[in-house]
Design a protein around this motif. Structure first.
Motif, PDB file in Angstrom:
ATOM      1  N   VAL A 139       0.820  -1.208   0.000  1.00 29.00           N
ATOM      2  CA  VAL A 139       0.000   0.000   0.000  1.00 29.00           C
ATOM      3  C   VAL A 139       0.858   1.264   0.000  1.00 29.00           C
ATOM      4  O   VAL A 139       0.459   2.290  -0.574  1.00 29.00           O
ATOM      5  CB  VAL A 139      -1.008  -0.021   1.174  1.00 29.00           C
ATOM      6  N   ILE A 140       2.036   1.218   0.571  1.00 31.64           N
ATOM      7  CA  ILE A 140       2.919   2.386   0.584  1.00 31.64           C
ATOM      8  C   ILE A 140       3.373   2.736  -0.832  1.00 31.64           C
ATOM      9  O   ILE A 140       3.382   3.910  -1.213  1.00 31.64           O
ATOM     10  CB  ILE A 140       4.111   2.170   1.535  1.00 31.64           C
ATOM     11  N   HIS A 141       3.725   1.737  -1.627  1.00 36.36           N
ATOM     12  CA  HIS A 141       4.108   2.004  -3.017  1.00 36.36           C
ATOM     13  C   HIS A 141       2.934   2.564  -3.815  1.00 36.36           C
ATOM     14  O   HIS A 141       3.108   3.434  -4.665  1.00 36.36           O
ATOM     15  CB  HIS A 141       4.646   0.728  -3.674  1.00 36.36           C
ATOM     16  N   TYR A 142       1.746   2.067  -3.551  1.00 33.06           N
ATOM     17  CA  TYR A 142       0.542   2.583  -4.213  1.00 33.06           C
ATOM     18  C   TYR A 142       0.325   4.050  -3.851  1.00 33.06           C
ATOM     19  O   TYR A 142       0.133   4.901  -4.720  1.00 33.06           O
ATOM     20  CB  TYR A 142      -0.662   1.724  -3.811  1.00 33.06           C
ATOM     21  N   GLU A 143       0.397   4.370  -2.574  1.00 32.80           N
ATOM     22  CA  GLU A 143       0.214   5.756  -2.130  1.00 32.80           C
ATOM     23  C   GLU A 143       1.266   6.675  -2.764  1.00 32.80           C
ATOM     24  O   GLU A 143       0.929   7.752  -3.279  1.00 32.80           O
ATOM     25  CB  GLU A 143       0.331   5.852  -0.599  1.00 32.80           C
ATOM     26  N   ALA A 144       2.524   6.264  -2.722  1.00 33.39           N
ATOM     27  CA  ALA A 144       3.600   7.104  -3.254  1.00 33.39           C
ATOM     28  C   ALA A 144       3.433   7.340  -4.752  1.00 33.39           C
ATOM     29  O   ALA A 144       3.713   8.439  -5.244  1.00 33.39           O
ATOM     30  CB  ALA A 144       4.961   6.478  -2.955  1.00 33.39           C
ATOM     31  N   THR A 145       2.949   6.351  -5.472  1.00 28.22           N
ATOM     32  CA  THR A 145       2.743   6.504  -6.913  1.00 28.22           C
ATOM     33  C   THR A 145       1.580   7.439  -7.209  1.00 28.22           C
ATOM     34  O   THR A 145       1.707   8.379  -7.995  1.00 28.22           O
ATOM     35  CB  THR A 145       2.502   5.131  -7.564  1.00 28.22           C
ATOM     36  N   VAL A 146       0.441   7.202  -6.588  1.00 27.70           N
ATOM     37  CA  VAL A 146      -0.744   8.027  -6.851  1.00 27.70           C
ATOM     38  C   VAL A 146      -0.517   9.458  -6.366  1.00 27.70           C
ATOM     39  O   VAL A 146      -0.904  10.414  -7.046  1.00 27.70           O
ATOM     40  CB  VAL A 146      -1.996   7.425  -6.183  1.00 27.70           C
ATOM     41  N   ASN A 147       0.105   9.630  -5.230  1.00 29.64           N
ATOM     42  CA  ASN A 147       0.280  10.955  -4.621  1.00 29.64           C
ATOM     43  C   ASN A 147       1.479  11.737  -5.159  1.00 29.64           C
ATOM     44  O   ASN A 147       1.669  12.888  -4.790  1.00 29.64           O
ATOM     45  CB  ASN A 147       0.432  10.825  -3.099  1.00 29.64           C
ATOM     46  N   GLY A 148       2.294  11.149  -6.009  1.00 30.53           N
ATOM     47  CA  GLY A 148       3.513  11.801  -6.472  1.00 30.53           C
ATOM     48  C   GLY A 148       3.322  12.639  -7.719  1.00 30.53           C
ATOM     49  O   GLY A 148       2.622  12.250  -8.643  1.00 30.53           O
ATOM     50  N   ARG A 149       3.976  13.806  -7.730  1.00 33.34           N
ATOM     51  CA  ARG A 149       3.943  14.699  -8.886  1.00 33.34           C
ATOM     52  C   ARG A 149       5.248  15.487  -8.974  1.00 33.34           C
ATOM     53  O   ARG A 149       5.837  15.849  -7.962  1.00 33.34           O
ATOM     54  CB  ARG A 149       2.792  15.708  -8.799  1.00 33.34           C
ATOM     55  N   GLY A 150       5.642  15.774 -10.196  1.00 33.15           N
ATOM     56  CA  GLY A 150       6.760  16.673 -10.432  1.00 33.15           C
ATOM     57  C   GLY A 150       6.305  18.102 -10.172  1.00 33.15           C
ATOM     58  O   GLY A 150       5.154  18.458 -10.453  1.00 33.15           O
ATOM     59  N   MET A 151       7.190  18.907  -9.631  1.00 27.81           N
ATOM     60  CA  MET A 151       6.846  20.292  -9.326  1.00 27.81           C
ATOM     61  C   MET A 151       6.917  21.141 -10.592  1.00 27.81           C
ATOM     62  O   MET A 151       7.813  20.969 -11.409  1.00 27.81           O
ATOM     63  CB  MET A 151       7.798  20.855  -8.262  1.00 27.81           C
ATOM     64  N   MET A 152       5.961  22.046 -10.714  1.00 29.37           N
ATOM     65  CA  MET A 152       5.887  22.976 -11.828  1.00 29.37           C
ATOM     66  C   MET A 152       7.189  23.769 -11.922  1.00 29.37           C
ATOM     67  O   MET A 152       7.644  24.345 -10.929  1.00 29.37           O
ATOM     68  CB  MET A 152       4.712  23.922 -11.600  1.00 29.37           C
ATOM     69  N   ASP A 153       7.787  23.797 -13.133  1.00 31.42           N
ATOM     70  CA  ASP A 153       9.036  24.526 -13.296  1.00 31.42           C
ATOM     71  C   ASP A 153       9.186  25.189 -14.660  1.00 31.42           C
ATOM     72  O   ASP A 153      10.218  25.762 -14.965  1.00 31.42           O
ATOM     73  CB  ASP A 153      10.236  23.614 -13.030  1.00 31.42           C
ATOM     74  N   TYR A 154       8.163  25.135 -15.499  1.00 32.74           N
ATOM     75  CA  TYR A 154       8.271  25.667 -16.862  1.00 32.74           C
ATOM     76  C   TYR A 154       8.519  27.176 -16.892  1.00 32.74           C
ATOM     77  O   TYR A 154       9.033  27.702 -17.874  1.00 32.74           O
ATOM     78  CB  TYR A 154       7.032  25.341 -17.686  1.00 32.74           C
ATOM     79  N   ASP A 155       8.165  27.868 -15.826  1.00 31.66           N
ATOM     80  CA  ASP A 155       8.342  29.316 -15.773  1.00 31.66           C
ATOM     81  C   ASP A 155       9.672  29.727 -15.138  1.00 31.66           C
ATOM     82  O   ASP A 155       9.926  30.914 -14.942  1.00 31.66           O
ATOM     83  CB  ASP A 155       7.190  29.962 -15.007  1.00 31.66           C
ATOM     84  N   LEU A 156      10.514  28.774 -14.848  1.00 28.34           N
ATOM     85  CA  LEU A 156      11.787  29.052 -14.184  1.00 28.34           C
ATOM     86  C   LEU A 156      12.944  28.998 -15.184  1.00 28.34           C
ATOM     87  O   LEU A 156      12.860  28.298 -16.198  1.00 28.34           O
ATOM     88  CB  LEU A 156      12.033  28.023 -13.073  1.00 28.34           C
ATOM     89  N   PRO A 157      14.034  29.694 -14.883  1.00 21.71           N
ATOM     90  CA  PRO A 157      15.207  29.590 -15.750  1.00 21.71           C
ATOM     91  C   PRO A 157      15.740  28.157 -15.721  1.00 21.71           C
ATOM     92  O   PRO A 157      15.510  27.424 -14.762  1.00 21.71           O
ATOM     93  CB  PRO A 157      16.204  30.580 -15.138  1.00 21.71           C
TER      94      PRO A 157
END
Length: 168
Positions: free
Chosen positions: A60-78
């Protein structure tokens, strides 16, 4: 936190502000938390998850980490430099702390947040950040074992108690 994260933070304890959470991540926090069986998941991320169900994961920990994980927005950064690093850390830590503060009282297991910063992009030459959440359970191995052993990325583990102290 591991040594790489301590270096990125300049050796000081992290600080966070809700106003540093990007709008789309703020919407995730405001959507709250839900459960799927025994998994504790951010509702918005769970409803948009198109992968396999809980049975497809080792635990269940791997399931939670997968569903809850996201890359942070960075397209507006240098693409590089201190401004990128500072903004990624500020956004990621603020999001992690805001989400942890939104965990409802009475959850069966404590939730931990993980912020990682590593090289990514097409040529592994751009610092990127990722945030995920999973529970801590006495009968299962932790999502992250020994923090010091993570040498290729900066890594920060945030508990719900830490989030209350970090978020201004």
């Amino acid at each position: 936190m591991n040594a790489r994260m301590s270096g990125l933070l300049g050796g000081v304890e992290p600080r966070a502000r809700e106003e540093d959470v990007p709008d789309q991540f703020r919407a995730v926090v405001h959507g709250g938390w839900t459960t799927d069986g025994e998994a504790q998941l951010l509702t918005v991320l769970h409803s948009g998850y198109s992968g396999g169900g809980r049975q497809e994961f080792e635990d269940v920990i791997h399931y939670e980490a997968t569903v809850n994980g996201r890359g942070m927005m960075d397209y507006d950064l240098p693409p590089s430099g201190p401004e990128r690093i500072e903004a990624l850390l500020r956004r990621s830590i603020s999001y992690a702390c805001s989400a942890l503060r939104a965990v409802p009282d009475g959850q069966k297991w404590p939730i931990l947040g993980y912020v990682s910063v590593s090289e990514g992009g097409l040529e592994d030459n751009i610092l990127t950040a990722h945030v995920t959440f999973c529970s801590e359970r006495p009968d299962l191995p932790r999502h992250v074992g020994e923090m010091a052993s993570y040498a290729h990325e900066a890594l920060l583990e945030i508990s719900q108690e830490d989030a209350a102290a970090i978020l201004e």
